[in-house]
Design an enzyme around this catalytic site. Sequence first.
Site, PDB file in Angstrom:
ATOM      1  N   LYS A 111     -59.202 -64.542 -30.006  1.00  0.00           N
ATOM      2  CA  LYS A 111     -59.165 -65.768 -29.514  1.00  0.00           C
ATOM      3  C   LYS A 111     -60.441 -66.530 -28.945  1.00  0.00           C
ATOM      4  O   LYS A 111     -60.435 -67.608 -28.896  1.00  0.00           O
ATOM      5  CB  LYS A 111     -57.947 -65.749 -28.277  1.00  0.00           C
ATOM      6  CG  LYS A 111     -56.466 -65.773 -28.770  1.00  0.00           C
ATOM      7  CD  LYS A 111     -55.828 -67.427 -28.400  1.00  0.00           C
ATOM      8  CE  LYS A 111     -54.731 -67.373 -28.850  1.00  0.00           C
ATOM      9  NZ  LYS A 111     -53.735 -66.466 -29.651  1.00  0.00           N
ATOM     10  N   LYS A 192     -50.348 -60.743 -39.427  1.00  0.00           N
ATOM     11  CA  LYS A 192     -49.064 -60.528 -38.533  1.00  0.00           C
ATOM     12  C   LYS A 192     -48.086 -61.690 -38.666  1.00  0.00           C
ATOM     13  O   LYS A 192     -48.631 -62.724 -38.393  1.00  0.00           O
ATOM     14  CB  LYS A 192     -49.467 -60.080 -37.347  1.00  0.00           C
ATOM     15  CG  LYS A 192     -48.336 -59.375 -36.373  1.00  0.00           C
ATOM     16  CD  LYS A 192     -49.079 -59.148 -34.962  1.00  0.00           C
ATOM     17  CE  LYS A 192     -49.118 -60.604 -34.273  1.00  0.00           C
ATOM     18  NZ  LYS A 192     -49.328 -60.500 -32.822  1.00  0.00           N
ATOM     19  N   LYS A 195     -45.669 -66.009 -33.553  1.00  0.00           N
ATOM     20  CA  LYS A 195     -44.998 -67.107 -32.765  1.00  0.00           C
ATOM     21  C   LYS A 195     -45.972 -68.181 -32.829  1.00  0.00           C
ATOM     22  O   LYS A 195     -45.701 -69.524 -33.031  1.00  0.00           O
ATOM     23  CB  LYS A 195     -44.681 -66.922 -31.564  1.00  0.00           C
ATOM     24  CG  LYS A 195     -43.632 -65.882 -31.060  1.00  0.00           C
ATOM     25  CD  LYS A 195     -43.343 -65.838 -29.667  1.00  0.00           C
ATOM     26  CE  LYS A 195     -44.397 -64.823 -29.061  1.00  0.00           C
ATOM     27  NZ  LYS A 195     -44.033 -63.488 -28.543  1.00  0.00           N
TER      28      LYS A 195
END
Length: 328
Positions: A111, A192, A195
Amino acid sequence: MKKMISGIKPTGQLHLGNYIGALQPFVQSQEEFDVNVFIANLHCITMPIDPEELQTNLRDALRFYLAVGLDPKKSTIFLQTDVHEIAQLGFIMSCLTPMGELNRMTQYKDKKDTGISLSSGFYTYPTLMTADILIHKAQYVPVGDDQKQHVELARNTAERFNNRFGDTFVVPEPVIAKVGSRIMSLSDPSKKMSKSDKDGEKGVVYLKDTLKVARKKIMSAVTDSIGIVQYDVENQPGIANLLTIYAALKKISIPEAVSEFKDVQYGGFKKAVADEVCALLEVLQEKHQSYDEAYIESVLQEGADKVRPTAQAVLKEVQEKLGMEILK
Ligand code: TYM
């Protein structure tokens, strides 16, 4: 009975990866272990949120915990903030964790280079997760592959604390499902299923997706031009991912799944996977609707009440060992 602890952070809607990597293993462990699962609502606010959306996601997650088969008579289900001691131990854990270890966390590394402005809560969240785990003195932590590093951080902290201040914490072990610990995105099987996937519309099957939408996502999953259903993650990552989903849902091994589709074309194979996923979603969605609010609240109330005494005792023990307490 050995104890398990795990949680989910419903920053978005729960998806098939959460089901296969976490929820299904929780349910399968219920007969053998003292299973404790929580909704990690503190973790949810480490990134910017919309309060209304968060509220919906938390309630939906809880309903899905019940719908997948977590039975409050056998397992303990609670909301993280209903047990205040966890956050307090979280602060203590953050003081016992070198920044160097947090800098090595993959989720942070991924991130930090995106340019998104990150909160300090996001940076220290693995130390809160350490507290989430250690406060229960549980032996096992069932998680998907992506959370293994965080459980290892908790192990390191537990060992360090025990060595420095005397035996206090159980050093927990991660439990990773043999099949399905890393379900990949349907639209980009190198990533992956997540969400926060921007491509979520195509790559992620949400437990709340309509059957029509879920089927369409599976039928449009990225595959390859090889044309043989076989398990080859390197050269056929899309097919390997669909085989994993199928095997996990049918509770069979990957070779067993492969043998079922030996002479089947991709279209037929995808249809079989879609049938399996839709059958699951249909049951889950029906159950999801069936709980009334009073029941949901009673589950949370009882869960927190059950967990609190241990959490209080462990926090007190830690604070005493650190020389922080005055009242006996
Ligand atoms: P979260 O909410 O990202 O994911 C919840 C669980 O689902 C697993 N998972 C997957 N498994 C297989 N394939 C996927 N594509 C996939 N995506 C997610 C995760 O590995 C996880 O087991 N920090 C944690 C929540 C947490 C926690 C804890 C877990 C907070 N405290 C203490 C265990 C113990 C998280 O963000 O998970």
